[in-house]
Enzyme design. Structure first.
Site, PDB file in Angstrom:
ATOM      1  N   TYR A  58      42.075 -25.468 -27.002  1.00  0.00           N
ATOM      2  CA  TYR A  58      42.440 -24.542 -26.294  1.00  0.00           C
ATOM      3  C   TYR A  58      41.352 -23.425 -25.835  1.00  0.00           C
ATOM      4  O   TYR A  58      41.374 -22.487 -25.405  1.00  0.00           O
ATOM      5  CB  TYR A  58      43.599 -23.825 -26.602  1.00  0.00           C
ATOM      6  CG  TYR A  58      45.026 -24.487 -26.663  1.00  0.00           C
ATOM      7  CD1 TYR A  58      44.811 -25.725 -26.391  1.00  0.00           C
ATOM      8  CD2 TYR A  58      46.172 -24.038 -27.307  1.00  0.00           C
ATOM      9  CE1 TYR A  58      46.188 -26.683 -26.280  1.00  0.00           C
ATOM     10  CE2 TYR A  58      47.422 -24.495 -27.159  1.00  0.00           C
ATOM     11  CZ  TYR A  58      47.227 -26.081 -26.825  1.00  0.00           C
ATOM     12  OH  TYR A  58      48.559 -26.665 -26.606  1.00  0.00           O
ATOM     13  N   ASP A 101      51.517 -37.152 -36.050  1.00  0.00           N
ATOM     14  CA  ASP A 101      52.521 -37.793 -35.609  1.00  0.00           C
ATOM     15  C   ASP A 101      53.442 -38.175 -36.754  1.00  0.00           C
ATOM     16  O   ASP A 101      54.838 -37.699 -36.612  1.00  0.00           O
ATOM     17  CB  ASP A 101      51.952 -39.188 -34.865  1.00  0.00           C
ATOM     18  CG  ASP A 101      50.915 -39.760 -35.390  1.00  0.00           C
ATOM     19  OD1 ASP A 101      50.212 -39.005 -36.240  1.00  0.00           O
ATOM     20  OD2 ASP A 101      50.378 -40.998 -35.255  1.00  0.00           O
ATOM     21  N   ASP A 107      50.595 -25.940 -31.653  1.00  0.00           N
ATOM     22  CA  ASP A 107      51.447 -25.544 -30.438  1.00  0.00           C
ATOM     23  C   ASP A 107      52.297 -26.539 -30.306  1.00  0.00           C
ATOM     24  O   ASP A 107      53.663 -26.137 -30.207  1.00  0.00           O
ATOM     25  CB  ASP A 107      50.390 -25.462 -29.255  1.00  0.00           C
ATOM     26  CG  ASP A 107      50.878 -24.635 -28.187  1.00  0.00           C
ATOM     27  OD1 ASP A 107      52.121 -24.094 -28.368  1.00  0.00           O
ATOM     28  OD2 ASP A 107      50.689 -25.033 -26.760  1.00  0.00           O
ATOM     29  N   LYS A 165      44.607 -35.028 -37.221  1.00  0.00           N
ATOM     30  CA  LYS A 165      44.703 -36.193 -36.756  1.00  0.00           C
ATOM     31  C   LYS A 165      43.391 -36.748 -37.297  1.00  0.00           C
ATOM     32  O   LYS A 165      42.542 -37.541 -36.301  1.00  0.00           O
ATOM     33  CB  LYS A 165      44.759 -36.314 -35.339  1.00  0.00           C
ATOM     34  CG  LYS A 165      45.029 -37.700 -34.551  1.00  0.00           C
ATOM     35  CD  LYS A 165      46.294 -38.175 -34.971  1.00  0.00           C
ATOM     36  CE  LYS A 165      46.113 -39.726 -34.415  1.00  0.00           C
ATOM     37  NZ  LYS A 165      47.515 -40.571 -34.672  1.00  0.00           N
TER      38      LYS A 165
END
Ligand code: NAI
Length: 351
Positions: A123, A215, A239, A173
């Site tokens: 972001y 995930d 987020d 991740k």
């Protein structure tokens, strides 16, 4: 009297802000609101999305309550929320997720907090076109920012001091983004080891520090959300799981949020401007209300008594379920729900 900056925002913002003001007045909370604009309303009236006067007022008073602001998708101006967080160095986005009795969801006993790094990651808005048919974004993760958010999250585990288990879960991740998420993960793991070995746990005896791939975390959150304590995550992962977790306890309308820095804090409703229901008196003000309750507990205000009373009145109104807004299956307007909370507040004071 403590001054607090109030940003009424766009869309349903002014309606939910009225609800907070009315309830705080009814509880005789000793703060003075100082209204400032940001977002579309500021652009219309002052010609700036984030006026210097608004940022200056937050710096001065150190604390603000903010309703949602419009950001167009895929075009137009950069998110004002992102700008504000960057400008004021509000590095920690905090989202407590707690089950509320009376709010129907398949999940019970959820009590967790998401701590999201707010200043870098995806972001940061560093993106550009590469010719006409490709676009590129640069995702920056630094050790400094990772350690800063890691330290904040570790302190939160200690402050929460859960009876069942104290746990920090680092979400990433790093199997794919080996360098960026790899750095986020290793920085916080190393920091946590040092933190624990230095004896910084104080009154809590033990803390488990583990990590999850984003995930897998999403799957586990909808399978066993009650096992999670504090999650720390880079900006974008944080987020997404924040909204997923809000849905576990009833949706965007009921979960509070805050952006916290070393010097100031902006408490905010986590949902958007809800243009589909704006101006109709249908909005659920609970997210902003619970954010305002969090704000009362901020070190710069410290009004725990009123925070407890208002929170209890909100929870009672939700538990009774007679006077709740449409998103929670009821038919009450924003103001009918607000008045029901005030009635419960006064009833508790008469007891
Ligand atoms: P949204 O959160 O505004 O709305 C999504 C759905 O949830 C809509 O059906 C809406 O009616 C409903 N909803 C949201 N809040 C509600 C409430 N308090 N009571 C009852 N129903 C509620 O998300 P959307 O439509 O994606 O975004 C609209 C605008 O809000 C965009 O410009 C977006 O950029 C902005 N936004 C601003 C945020 C902020 O200022 N913190 C956060 C998220 C979005």
């Amino acid at each position: 009297m403590k001054k607090v900056v109030l940003i009424p925002g766009d869309g349903i913002g002014p309606e939910i802000v009225e609800s907070v003001k009315k309830i705080f007045k009814a509880a005789d909370v000793q703060i003075e609101w100082e209204e400032h604009l940001a977002g579309e309303s500021a652009l219309d009236k002052l010609g700036f999305l984030l006026p210097i006067s608004t940022v200056g007022a937050i710096r001065k008073h150190k604390i603000a309550l903010k309703a949602p602001l419009t950001t167009p998708v895929g075009k137009g101006f950069r998110s004002v929320n992102v700008q504000m967080r960057k400008e004021l160095d509000l590095f920690a986005n905090v989202r407590p997720i707690v089950s509320l009795e009376g709010v129907k969801t398949p999940f019970k006993n959820v009590d967790l907090v998401i701590v999201r790094e707010n200043t870098e990651g995806l972001y940061a808005g560093i993106e550009h076109m590469v010719g006409d048919d490709a676009a590129e974004t640069i995702r920056v993760i630094t050790r400094k920012a990772s350690e800063r958010i890691g330290r904040f999250a570790l302190k939160m585990v200690v402050e929460r001091n859960r009876i069942s288990e104290n746990r920090l879960t680092i979400v990433h991740k790093a199997n794919i983004m080996k360098l960026t998420d790899g750095l986020f993960l290793s920085s916080i793991k190393e920091l946590a080891e040092k933190y624990i070995s230095e004896g910084s746990l104080h009154r809590i005896k033990t803390m488990t520090v583990d990590d999850r791939i984003i995930d897998n975390m999403c799957m586990q959150l909808v399978q066993r959300p009650e096992t999670v304590d504090v999650i720390v995550a880079p900006n974008c992962h944080g987020d997404i799981i924040s909204d997923l977790c809000a849905a576990l306890v009833g949706g965007l309308g009921v979960a509070p949020g805050a952006n916290i820095g070393d010097d100031c804090a902006v408490y905010e409703a986590i949902h958007g401007t809800a243009p589909d229901i704006a101006g109709k008196g249908l909005a659920n003000p609970t997210s902003l209300l619970l954010s305002a309750v969090m704000m009362l507990r901020d070190k710069n205000i410290g009004d725990h008594d009123n925070a407890d009373k208002i929170e209890a009145a909100i929870k009672k109104t939700l538990r009774e379920g007679k006077m709740v807004t449409g998103d929670l299956g009821g038919s009450a307007s924003t103001m009918e729900y607000t008045d029901a909370i005030i009635a419960n507040l006064w009833a508790s004071e008469r007891r």
